[in-house]
Write a protein that holds these residues in place. Structure first.
Motif, PDB file in Angstrom:
ATOM      1  N   ALA A  23       0.950  -1.221  -0.111  1.00 42.50           N
ATOM      2  CA  ALA A  23      -0.031   0.080  -0.001  1.00 42.50           C
ATOM      3  C   ALA A  23       0.895   1.110  -0.323  1.00 42.50           C
ATOM      4  N   SER A  24       0.531   2.303  -0.828  1.00 45.49           N
ATOM      5  CA  SER A  24       1.108   3.550  -0.784  1.00 45.49           C
ATOM      6  C   SER A  24       0.124   4.721  -0.709  1.00 45.49           C
ATOM      7  N   GLY A  25       0.748   6.127  -0.615  1.00 41.92           N
ATOM      8  CA  GLY A  25      -0.144   7.015  -0.349  1.00 41.92           C
ATOM      9  C   GLY A  25      -0.496   7.281   0.934  1.00 41.92           C
ATOM     10  N   ARG A  26      -1.974   7.867   1.084  1.00 45.30           N
ATOM     11  CA  ARG A  26      -2.633   8.162   2.438  1.00 45.30           C
ATOM     12  C   ARG A  26      -2.894   6.748   3.311  1.00 45.30           C
ATOM     13  N   THR A  27      -2.225   6.022   3.413  1.00 49.06           N
ATOM     14  CA  THR A  27      -2.264   4.694   4.205  1.00 49.06           C
ATOM     15  C   THR A  27      -2.772   5.061   5.676  1.00 49.06           C
ATOM     16  N   PHE A  28      -2.651   6.088   6.277  1.00 50.11           N
ATOM     17  CA  PHE A  28      -3.166   6.525   7.477  1.00 50.11           C
ATOM     18  C   PHE A  28      -4.541   6.526   7.550  1.00 50.11           C
ATOM     19  N   SER A  29      -5.473   6.496   6.303  1.00 51.32           N
ATOM     20  CA  SER A  29      -6.795   6.672   6.330  1.00 51.32           C
ATOM     21  C   SER A  29      -7.235   5.318   6.177  1.00 51.32           C
ATOM     22  N   ILE A  30      -6.776   4.294   6.252  1.00 51.64           N
ATOM     23  CA  ILE A  30      -7.170   3.086   6.009  1.00 51.64           C
ATOM     24  C   ILE A  30      -7.496   2.424   7.441  1.00 51.64           C
ATOM     25  N   ASN A  31      -8.664   1.699   7.335  1.00 54.49           N
ATOM     26  CA  ASN A  31      -9.459   1.090   8.737  1.00 54.49           C
ATOM     27  C   ASN A  31      -8.925  -0.300   8.690  1.00 54.49           C
ATOM     28  N   PHE A  32      -9.238  -0.882   7.571  1.00 53.48           N
ATOM     29  CA  PHE A  32      -9.104  -2.388   7.537  1.00 53.48           C
ATOM     30  C   PHE A  32      -8.607  -2.769   6.180  1.00 53.48           C
ATOM     31  N   MET A  33      -8.056  -3.854   5.834  1.00 56.47           N
ATOM     32  CA  MET A  33      -7.634  -4.176   4.538  1.00 56.47           C
ATOM     33  C   MET A  33      -8.063  -5.748   4.228  1.00 56.47           C
ATOM     34  N   GLY A  34      -8.527  -6.045   3.048  1.00 57.33           N
ATOM     35  CA  GLY A  34      -8.800  -7.454   2.752  1.00 57.33           C
ATOM     36  C   GLY A  34      -8.432  -7.982   1.498  1.00 57.33           C
ATOM     37  N   TRP A  35      -8.802  -9.281   1.408  1.00 60.78           N
ATOM     38  CA  TRP A  35      -8.501  -9.973   0.268  1.00 60.78           C
ATOM     39  C   TRP A  35      -9.713 -10.495  -0.344  1.00 60.78           C
ATOM     40  N   PHE A  36      -9.935 -10.557  -1.551  1.00 57.51           N
ATOM     41  CA  PHE A  36     -11.121 -10.908  -2.068  1.00 57.51           C
ATOM     42  C   PHE A  36     -10.648 -11.705  -3.517  1.00 57.51           C
ATOM     43  N   ARG A  37     -11.461 -12.825  -3.933  1.00 61.62           N
ATOM     44  CA  ARG A  37     -10.970 -13.346  -5.268  1.00 61.62           C
ATOM     45  C   ARG A  37     -12.359 -13.611  -6.163  1.00 61.62           C
ATOM     46  N   GLN A  38     -11.832 -13.788  -7.402  1.00 62.28           N
ATOM     47  CA  GLN A  38     -12.882 -14.003  -8.288  1.00 62.28           C
ATOM     48  C   GLN A  38     -12.467 -14.980  -9.288  1.00 62.28           C
ATOM     49  N   ALA A  39     -13.320 -16.149  -9.614  1.00 62.73           N
ATOM     50  CA  ALA A  39     -13.052 -17.009 -10.515  1.00 62.73           C
ATOM     51  C   ALA A  39     -13.895 -16.669 -11.689  1.00 62.73           C
ATOM     52  N   PRO A  40     -13.463 -17.545 -12.855  1.00 61.45           N
ATOM     53  CA  PRO A  40     -14.050 -17.048 -14.097  1.00 61.45           C
ATOM     54  C   PRO A  40     -15.621 -17.425 -13.953  1.00 61.45           C
ATOM     55  N   GLY A  41     -16.429 -16.569 -14.306  1.00 59.12           N
ATOM     56  CA  GLY A  41     -18.203 -16.758 -14.239  1.00 59.12           C
ATOM     57  C   GLY A  41     -18.712 -16.448 -13.131  1.00 59.12           C
TER      58      GLY A  41
END
Length: 123
Positions: A23-41
């Protein structure tokens, strides 16, 4: 805030991969981070999330006990350690960041998204 995901690849079932998100930029503004995924279709689905303090984590039922999310605030990095991978884990994985306090598993609650990294698990 800019997010850069990396670490995807091709692995056999039962293997491991570690995804990284810088992460770069205004990272102090971030409350939480996540991972998502997307399979075809398929729709994008929640995988895991972690709050800025790192004290609270959440996982989708499908990955509990196999995946671990962690963060290094000093380096502005978030990681997703994926063990015991299955063919059904094959997808493009995205890291995301939220400034808010909404539901962790809802993509609409995330303000910033990385470009995605492909994970392919062969049987």
């Amino acid at each position: 805030v800019q997010l850069q995901a990396s670490g995807g690849g091709l692995v056999q079932a039962g293997g491991s991969l570690r995804l990284s998100c810088a992460a770069s930029g205004r990272t102090f503004s971030i409350n939480f981070m996540g991972w998502f995924r997307q399979a075809p279709g398929k729709e994008r689905e929640f995988v895991a999330a972690i709050r800025s303090s790192g004290a609270s984590t959440n996982y989708a039922d499908s990955v509990k006990g196999r995946f671990t999310i962690s963060r290094d605030n000093a380096k502005s990095m978030v990681y997703l350690q994926m063990n015991s991978l299955k063919p059904e884990d094959t997808a493009v994985y995205y890291c995301a960041a939220s400034r808010g306090y909404g539901l962790l598993f809802a993509p609409s609650n995330y303000d910033y998204w990385g470009q995605g990294t492909q994970v392919t698990v062969s049987s």
